[in-house]
Every structure is written in C-alpha cells, then in structure tokens.
Scaffold this motif. Structure first.
Motif: not given
Length: 380
Positions: A345-372
């Motif tokens: 639902x993105x309650x934090x809108x675009x700012x939240x989306x950008x933050x989530x993607x940055x975190x996923x890039x850093x924490x994902x173990x492979x070159x494919x970002x998974x749902x988890x």
C-alpha cells in the motif's frame, strides 16, 4: 531578429531607424515612450533597446515592468554608475553611452543574438523536462498538465498531498518550466527550523539584531529574489510569523530583523503541506487570509497507491542507481518481488519505496532481489 527601439528623442529615434534599415536581418519597430512600448510589445520581439531618461516612465522602470520577458540593451547620454549598476542587476546585458556609432550598436546586438541562440538551444533540450520524475502514470500525466499551465504564470501554487509523494520535485518542475527558470530556486522546510529561528531565516537580519548576530545575513526571500521560493510544510509555520509572511507577499518587500529599511522582492511562491489546512484554520492555527494568498492554484498530488504504473519503473531506476552507488553488479527483481511491490500500500509513498529498494539492494545475497529481501510482510 525583431527589435523594439524605445526612444523619446524623435531625431535619435529616426536616425536609428534609418541606419538600421540597411541591415536586412533586423526588423525594427520604434516607440516614442515606454508606455507605448508596453502596449505594443508581444512575444514576436527578440530584443528591446531603450533609452533611460524618458518622460512618464524612465528606462529602469520600463525594464522592471518587462519583468525579464525580453533581453534589453540600454542607451543613455548621461549615465551614472548607480544607474548602470541598477540596470545590470535587472539583467540588462549591454549599456551604451551616447553618442555611439551604429557599428557599436550592431556589435552589441550581435552579441545578444549569440546569447539568444544558445538559450534557444538549451530551451529546446530542457523544455518540460520530466527527468526528475522516476515513473510515468496517467495520474502523474494529469497533474503535470496542470503544473505546466500553472508554471507559465506567476500565480501562487499550493502543493497538497501525503508525505513522500514528491512535492519538492513538483515545485522544482514548476520553477524549471517557468519564466523564472534562470533565477534561483530556494527551498525551505518550515518543520525543520526551530520556531524562534524561522523569522530570521525567512527575512534575514542585520548585525547586532540579536545576541549572536555578529554579521548581517540575507534571508531566504532575498536569496530567492527574481526566482521561486518553495515553502515546504507551510502548515507548520508559527502563527505569529504567518502575518509577516502575508505582509511580505502583499507588499512585495521584506525587512531584515533589526532594520527599518524595506527591501523590494520579486519572487514566485510555491508552498506545500500534507496537513489539513481547513482544520488548522478552524482551530486557529493557520490564517485564512494567508491560505487564500498561497492557494491561487492548488495541485493535489495523488499518493503512490493511485499511481501504481510508476512503482516498478521507480524501483528499477532506484535499484540501478544504488548498485552503482555501492559498487554492486546490476541486480533485478524476481516476479514475486515485483508482485509484492505492486500489492503493497506504500503509506510512505515514493520516499518509502526508494528507501525499501536501497535496503534490498544492500541486503540481497544474489543479483536477483527476492520477495523476502524487501521485508514488506510485516508492514502491510
């Protein structure tokens, strides 16, 4: 090149008209005074050449009335340094002292023509540049249409919408596509400044105005002069400062703290809030007269959940940027991750989306970002 010549001396006016008639690349139109020129000028003119000393309205007042719509060359027979400086501050490119020969004037015009050609080239490349927006949706297109119309005027704009929808990006877009695009864009967040400092931040102060004022400082209004002042989180402005803001907008002048001398300002105000100003007005927290002053054109920016067509493109661009930022190989999203992004639902809108993607890039173990890797399950 279409040129307007404004000169009250009939002999000078006619001699310039005749001399410049030999140059077929110029279309000349003459006016005997500034008021006639203001009535006769339209968008077809490329350049205005004006005398300073004229009855009724002098050249400096005339240039101020033009408001930067035309490039100007000033000519005068009895210039003073202060007048020359004043004309330069208004954006005048050349200042010619009478008497001058026609070749000197033609050289000045040629210089101006080169500048205009460069500006036109840049303008074609940057007009309605939407590159600051990371996605595209019908909802975004509709609000940008309104923003395009509003940007061509000097009307005050009030950006409304939830936190994180990109109000400052819209404010910058309005400025870039306005007649003030070459002038400063100054942004100030009311919620980020301590209440006791807001007034001095907006209007500036003189040396000795208060204990820590060891030297004079220009306020944000002065810094934005000629351009656009963006007042973010306007609903957080202290009630006592609101009256001073209203006065500054009405009188088009400000006074630094500790000074009795007014400073003329020429700015366009864009403000933004995620607060319900109607409720604040009813509660005595926001001035109704200031609200109407700021709300000439309201632009209601829809939340990200109503702009779902933008989610994946914003996510992909943000992912690419962060991979470069952190030195990772390019990463992509699994189908499950994409579905998760679209369903959230993105309650934090675009700012939240950008933050989530940055975190996923850093924490994902492979070159494919998974749902988890998105860690959105607990936030729905």
């Amino acid at each position: 090149m279409k040129i307007a010549i404004v000169e009250d001396d009939i002999n000078m006016r006619k001699s310039l008209e005749i001399a410049m008639g030999d140059f077929k690349e110029f279309e000349i139109k003459t006016f005997k005074n500034a008021k006639d020129a203001l009535k006769g000028l339209d968008d077809s003119f490329d350049l205005v050449i004006t005398d300073i000393n004229m009855p009724g309205m002098d050249g400096i007042e005339f240039v101020k009335e033009l408001g930067g719509k035309f490039e100007v060359i000033i000519m005068t027979g009895n210039a003073t340094l202060s007048r020359a400086i004043e004309s330069i501050q208004l954006g005048v490119k050349d200042f010619l002292l009478k008497p001058f020969d026609v070749d000197t004037l033609i050289e000045a015009i040629k210089r101006e023509e080169k500048v205009q050609n460069v500006k036109k080239t840049v303008s074609k490349k940057t007009k309605n540049d939407t590159s600051d927006f990371l996605g595209e949706s019908e909802a975004l297109k509709n609000i940008l249409k309104l923003a395009d119309k509003a940007s061509k005027t000097d009307a005050s704009i009030l950006l409304l919408g939830e936190s994180g929808v990109g109000k400052e990006v819209f404010a910058s877009y309005v400025h870039k596509n306005s007649l003030r695009a070459k002038k400063p864009f100054v942004a100030i967040n009311m919620a980020a400044i301590p209440e006791n400092l807001i007034e001095s931040e907006l209007f500036g102060f003189e040396k000795g105005a208060f204990t820590d004022a060891v030297e004079a400082k220009a306020g944000q209004f002065e810094l934005a002069n000629g351009g656009t002042l963006f007042l973010d989180e306007i609903g957080e402005m202290p009630y006592g400062v609101q009256a001073k803001l209203l006065r500054a907008l009405q009188e088009k002048e400000v006074r630094r703290l500790g000074s009795s001398k007014p400073i003329k300002i020429d700015i366009r105000v864009v403000s933004a809030t995620n607060a319900n100003l109607d409720e604040k007005i009813k509660g005595g927290e926001f001035r109704e007269d200031l609200y109407y002053r700021l709300n000439t054109i309201p632009l209601n920016i829809p939340p990200l959940r109503e702009r779902k067509d933008e989610i994946l493109s914003i996510a992909e661009i943000t992912c690419e940027k962060n991979c470069k930022k952190y030195g990772f190989e390019n990463k992509t999203f699994s189908d499950e991750a994409k579905n998760e992004l679209l369903e959230y639902n993105w309650p934090g809108n675009i700012r939240e989306l950008i933050s989530v993607i940055e975190r996923a890039v850093i924490l994902s173990e492979t070159d494919k970002i998974q749902k988890e890797d998105l860690y959105l399950d607990t936030r729905k």
